[in-house]
Design an enzyme around this catalytic site. Structure first.
Site, mmCIF file in Angstrom:
data_model
loop_
_atom_site.group_PDB
_atom_site.id
_atom_site.type_symbol
_atom_site.label_atom_id
_atom_site.label_comp_id
_atom_site.label_asym_id
_atom_site.label_seq_id
_atom_site.Cartn_x
_atom_site.Cartn_y
_atom_site.Cartn_z
ATOM 1 N N ARG A 68 0.837 -1.193 0.000
ATOM 2 C CA ARG A 68 0.000 0.000 0.000
ATOM 3 C C ARG A 68 0.878 1.252 0.000
ATOM 4 O O ARG A 68 1.996 1.254 0.514
ATOM 5 C CB ARG A 68 -0.867 -0.036 1.257
ATOM 6 C CG ARG A 68 -1.693 1.204 1.561
ATOM 7 C CD ARG A 68 -3.023 1.163 0.897
ATOM 8 N NE ARG A 68 -3.983 2.011 1.593
ATOM 9 C CZ ARG A 68 -4.892 2.747 0.970
ATOM 10 N NH1 ARG A 68 -4.953 2.753 -0.340
ATOM 11 N NH2 ARG A 68 -5.750 3.477 1.655
ATOM 12 N N THR A 70 -8.154 -0.612 -6.464
ATOM 13 C CA THR A 70 -9.252 -0.812 -6.556
ATOM 14 C C THR A 70 -9.728 -1.399 -7.862
ATOM 15 O O THR A 70 -10.708 -1.273 -8.382
ATOM 16 C CB THR A 70 -10.062 0.264 -6.037
ATOM 17 O OG1 THR A 70 -9.559 1.056 -4.999
ATOM 18 C CG2 THR A 70 -11.288 -0.390 -5.629
ATOM 19 N N GLU A 115 -3.898 8.468 -2.884
ATOM 20 C CA GLU A 115 -4.250 7.741 -1.668
ATOM 21 C C GLU A 115 -4.145 8.578 -0.392
ATOM 22 O O GLU A 115 -4.651 8.166 0.654
ATOM 23 C CB GLU A 115 -3.374 6.496 -1.523
ATOM 24 C CG GLU A 115 -3.676 5.411 -2.527
ATOM 25 C CD GLU A 115 -5.058 4.808 -2.367
ATOM 26 O OE1 GLU A 115 -5.736 5.111 -1.367
ATOM 27 O OE2 GLU A 115 -5.462 4.035 -3.240
ATOM 28 N N ASP A 137 -7.190 9.125 1.693
ATOM 29 C CA ASP A 137 -7.729 8.150 2.638
ATOM 30 C C ASP A 137 -7.351 8.438 4.087
ATOM 31 O O ASP A 137 -7.803 7.730 4.994
ATOM 32 C CB ASP A 137 -7.269 6.737 2.256
ATOM 33 C CG ASP A 137 -8.066 6.183 1.084
ATOM 34 O OD1 ASP A 137 -8.990 6.866 0.623
ATOM 35 O OD2 ASP A 137 -7.761 5.063 0.621
ATOM 36 N N SER A 149 -10.018 -0.076 2.704
ATOM 37 C CA SER A 149 -11.079 -1.079 2.806
ATOM 38 C C SER A 149 -10.784 -2.304 1.957
ATOM 39 O O SER A 149 -11.589 -3.245 1.928
ATOM 40 C CB SER A 149 -12.422 -0.479 2.365
ATOM 41 O OG SER A 149 -12.809 0.574 3.225
ATOM 42 N N GLY A 154 -13.985 1.126 -2.889
ATOM 43 C CA GLY A 154 -13.929 1.969 -1.696
ATOM 44 C C GLY A 154 -14.492 1.252 -0.484
ATOM 45 O O GLY A 154 -14.306 0.042 -0.298
#
Length: 615
Positions: free
Chosen positions: A151, A434, A473, A476, A496, A517
């Site tokens: 990530r 995603t 990102e 987020d 998520s 999402g």
């Protein structure tokens, strides 16, 4: 000339004349560039961009019909059965490349890496090498379940004060303008390349060159623009024009003007092919150091970012234990913190496990009511407690505790919706976590991988000469101090994403996940229930209509549920919000199921472009 093309030309001419009539203006948060593209490039000569010609008669959808003559997606034909392996991804071309890797002797991890890079080309509106993601692996050889976190992370200089905010009448801090979603301050340090290459080196059997060459070839030849991709290119046209580097990548040149591609046209990305050649030759150092890294830093900071070359060089992949919980005797492994996905999926399933869902029809209003209230309760806990466990304490064990779930289940009443959910106290149970694709081979290796650049085309900051965009990102994170998900340098924002694998008595059952999402969590929970509670096949479980919603008693639903079901939910106090029959906002589950006869059933989600391929 088609009517749509004529309208697009007229729009572009109006925009061009308007731009000529007044000086261009930049948002306040975007400082003027300190150097030109030519100055930033050192020893690289960019290849000339070639337009694909219709007479080439090439289509990347040469043997699969995804949409009809009216550019409407076809909802059937997304599944496939395999005896040796299945790849199910959001794009046919990516599934085809992954399948080819297994056919050449690669395992599921080799195929997953190739598929991920192929999606970075074919689904660049949703994922890419400028982003990051999570991967859950089941190793057939060792029986291990592994979670790889690649990530994005905040750059070292990021702080909760990096965005300009105001306080509204309710005392809530609100970010001014679009700093969180557009431009340099929205970009996190990408982990995609390091994560995929780590998985390949550690668990794969093939070389970088072997898994990347098919993607390089596809980037050179071009891909067919689908209705989904065309809609995103058109929908983000203004932003792609504003951030011209991304416009140069994802818009076509027509008589000196930039226009969106139309459905059925061929999109070629030779700059992306060049980048993959660098990665194939030099490994992750070719991306995180040298000319590519310098160009990333320059363009992100041109638009107000806080990047340094050290941020890229210092990025590290994290190998973790996945979240583990059980549901009706099945072992489920999914994403731990910094994702909220696996933990909250587990909390939801633990709650609904207290009810006799197997005896209820899939469209029974009582079943949907139970799920809706479980969503409300679990999402309230998500907002209160979840964050990166390296920076904050998170009661993972408490959130996944069966007794805690029973306490929450007792709050669900048969005839009254929970309209004002409040977080409970999982700490008292703490001591007793995603685009998506799935790959499975006949040996029992399973990979569930979810990756993203966040919004469509991420931050819209394109990397000139290299054919990709950077993520956004940083959006987020929560834009305030003293929250579990507040910004800190090197911290990973809450996610998520929930790449999930299911086992029963130690044997592989399924691999699944979804983009979407916060909707990812409710989507994955419903599909797991469809498989386990209702004994559905994989494609049937994916196709089944879904609901979403986790606050104010509001349920958004796909319009394929019976009218009597919707009326019964409204009578319980739920606010019912209809949506399209096959609404892409409900996720895109691409999954593989081991069938009782020993075969592999792959399912592609017809809500988008998903297609499974087996052999």
């Amino acid at each position: 000339m088609k009517k749509s093309k004529l309208l697009a030309l007229m729009l572009a001419m109006i925009l061009l004349l308007s731009a000529c009539a007044q000086p261009a203006q930049k948002p306040a948060e975007e400082p003027a560039p300190t150097e030109t593209k030519e100055e930033a490039k050192v020893d690289e000569k960019e290849p000339e961009k070639e337009e694909a010609k219709p007479e080439d008669n090439y289509t990347s959808l040469d043997d699969f019909k995804l949409f009809d003559e009216n550019n409407q997606l076809l909802r059937t034909g997304r599944d496939d059965i395999g005896e040796n392996g299945v790849v199910s991804s959001g794009k046919y071309e990516a599934s085809k490349i992954g399948k080819g890797i297994i056919e050449k002797g690669g395992n599921a991890i080799d195929a997953a890496v190739a598929t991920a890079f192929a999606l970075a080309l074919t689904e660049a509106n949703a994922t890419g090498i400028g982003g990051g993601g999570f991967m859950t692996i089941h190793s057939a050889e060792t029986g291990e379940n592994i979670f790889i976190n690649f990530r994005e992370k905040a750059p070292a200089a990021a702080t909760p004060d990096m965005w300009q905010t105001v306080t509204n009448e309710e005392g809530k801090e609100i970010v001014i303008g679009n700093q969180k979603i557009l431009g340099g301050k929205s970009v996190g340090v990408p982990g995609f390349v390091k994560g995929l290459l780590y998985a390949l080196e550690k668990y794969g059997t093939m070389s970088r060159e072997e898994v990347l060459q098919p993607v390089i070839d596809l980037a050179e030849k071009g891909i067919t623009v689908t209705p989904t991709l065309a809609a995103d290119m058109s929908g983000e046209y203004d932003n792609l024009m504003k951030y011209s580097e991304s416009g140069d990548i994802f818009l076509k040149d027509v008589d000196g003007m930039k226009l969106p591609y139309e459905v059925g046209e061929i999109f070629v990305n030779k700059d992306f092919a060049k980048t993959l050649r660098i990665i194939a030759e030099k490994g992750d150092a070719g991306f995180y150091e040298g000319p590519v890294a310098k160009e990333i830093v320059d363009v992100v900071n041109k638009y107000g970012g806080l990047f340094t070359e050290e941020d890229l060089k210092n990025y590290e992949v994290e190998v973790m234990e996945p979240v583990h919980f059980t549901y009706r005797g099945y072992d489920i492994y999914s994403s731990p913190s910094p994702s909220s996905g696996g933990t909250i999926v587990g909390e939801i399933l633990n709650i609904v496990e207290n009810f006799d869902l197997p005896s209820m029809a899939q469209d029974d209003p009582e079943r949907l009511h139970i799920f809706a209230d479980a969503f409300s309760l679990a999402y309230a806990d998500r907002g209160e407690y979840m964050g990166d466990v390296k920076f904050v304490d998170v009661p993972i064990n408490g959130l996944l505790n069966k007794d805690y779930a029973k306490k929450l289940a007792d709050k669900i009443q048969t005839d009254v919706a929970i309209t004002e959910p409040m977080p409970d106290d999982p700490w008292m149970f703490e001591h007793e976590d995603t685009t998506h694709f799935s790959v499975v081979d006949i040996e029992g290796n399973m990979v569930a991988l979810t990756s993203t650049v966040n919004y469509y085309f991420g931050s819209k900051v394109g990397v000139p000469g290299y054919g990709f965009v950077m993520n956004n990102e940083m959006d987020d994170f929560v834009a305030k101090h003293d929250h579990p998900n507040s910004i800190a340098g090197g911290k990973t924002p809450l996610s998520s994403m929930s790449p999930t694998i299911i086992l029963k008595d130690g044997k592989p059952v399924a691999a699944l996940g979804s983009p979407g999402g916060t909707t990812i969590i409710s989507t994955v929970a419903q599909v797991i229930s469809n498989i386990i509670d209702h004994n559905m096949g994989m494609q049937e479980a994916v196709d089944a209509p879904r609901i979403k919603g986790f606050k104010d008693g509001k349920i958004t639903f796909e319009n394929r549920f019976p009218e009597e079901t919707i009326n019964a939910l409204a009578e319980k106090g739920h606010t019912m919000n209809p949506s399209d029959d096959w609404d892409r906002s409900f996720g895109s589950v691409n999954a593989v199921l081991f069938t009782e006869d020993g075969k592999l059933e792959g399912a592609g989600d017809p809500r988008r472009d998903g297609k499974a391929l087996g052999f």
